[in-house]
Write an enzyme that holds these catalytic residues in place. Structure first.
Site, PDB file in Angstrom:
ATOM      1  N   CYS A 135       0.591  -1.152  -0.024  1.00 22.15           N
ATOM      2  CA  CYS A 135       0.068   0.120  -0.293  1.00 22.15           C
ATOM      3  C   CYS A 135       0.730   1.481  -0.601  1.00 22.15           C
ATOM      4  CB  CYS A 135      -1.140   0.192   1.350  1.00 22.15           C
ATOM      5  SG  CYS A 135      -1.603   1.552   1.431  1.00 22.15           S
ATOM      6  N   HIS A 177      -8.842  -3.609  -2.470  1.00 17.08           N
ATOM      7  CA  HIS A 177      -7.878  -2.775  -1.421  1.00 17.08           C
ATOM      8  C   HIS A 177      -8.367  -1.297  -1.274  1.00 17.08           C
ATOM      9  CE1 HIS A 177      -3.545  -1.937  -0.532  1.00 17.08           C
ATOM     10  NE2 HIS A 177      -4.128  -0.822  -0.937  1.00 17.08           N
ATOM     11  N   GLU A 178      -8.536  -0.482  -2.023  1.00 15.39           N
ATOM     12  CA  GLU A 178      -9.080   0.646  -2.514  1.00 15.39           C
ATOM     13  C   GLU A 178     -10.244   0.625  -2.652  1.00 15.39           C
ATOM     14  OE1 GLU A 178      -6.653   2.840  -2.747  1.00 15.39           O
ATOM     15  OE2 GLU A 178      -5.591   1.340  -4.154  1.00 15.39           O
TER      16      GLU A 178
END
Length: 216
Positions: A135, A177-178
């Site tokens: 990340c 993830h986003e």
């Protein structure tokens, strides 16, 4: 994935296939460069910054200021060499993310999703992939994290039109993830205490390769 028929009508920015999912793999270089060329790169917020740890606000105004935000996000994503970026990663608490991400077949996908929701998939479509994940907001750190290798997201495009995006493999991981980011979750929040501690150690021992916002 089938392309849309030439006579199919769709109000969104991108064309859709015969199942209603956006075709985000066409003209990627030109679309990304156009967004990035209108944007200004901003530094990346890192774990510990409050904006990363709370749910963002819905996007309701898709006007000029918002379009500039999206352009800045593409510019920031390129500077940081990322494949996806959420608005709170540049300090803006709005539910929008951009992506420029390949899938496991090497197909490039470029797009924008506002107010995303992950579609709950049936058990037979949730094959887990425990590849490494990283990340931009936890710079230089990586850890294996099991996520479904297929994902569908619904939301709106940069003009406010309804949109559906789907991805496999690495791109599926990016979509999940986003979306997590916009609801206040980092990938390290899904790790065990030991794995989280190790990720933070990696971050502390190395220097990020892009500008970041220092925490107070």
């Amino acid at each position: 994935m089938a392309q849309q028929d030439t006579d199919q009508q769709h109000p969104g920015v991108l064309p859709v296939d015969d199942e209603g999912f956006v075709v985000d793999s066409q003209d990627c270089e030109e679309r990304e460069a156009d967004w990035r060329g209108r944007g200004t790169s901003r530094p990346i917020t890192v774990v510990g910054n409050p904006v990363l740890h709370k749910e963002c606000e819905d996007v309701t105004d898709f006007g000029e200021e918002f379009q500039q935000l999206v352009a800045d996000m593409f510019a920031s994503q390129r500077t940081a060499e990322g494949v996806g970026l959420a608005a709170n990663q540049i300090g803006v608490s709005k539910k929008v993310f951009v992506y420029d991400c390949p899938d496991d077949e090497g197909v490039r996908h470029v797009g924008v999703v506002c107010n995303p929701r992950l579609v709950e998939l049936p058990a037979d479509r949730r094959r887990l992939d425990d590849s490494n994940e990283g990340c931009l907001s936890v710079p230089t750190a990586y850890a294996p994290l099991a996520r479904p290798d297929y994902a569908e997201v619904t939301g709106q495009d940069e003009k406010g039109n309804p949109v559906k995006v789907r991805g496999t493999g690495y791109f599926a991981r990016c979509l999940q993830h986003e979306t997590d980011h916009l609801y206040g979750y980092l990938y390290i929040d899904r790790l065990s205490k030991r794995e989280r501690k190790d990720a933070l150690r990696q971050m502390a021992e190395n220097e990020p390769r892009y500008p970041v916002v220092a925490n107070d």
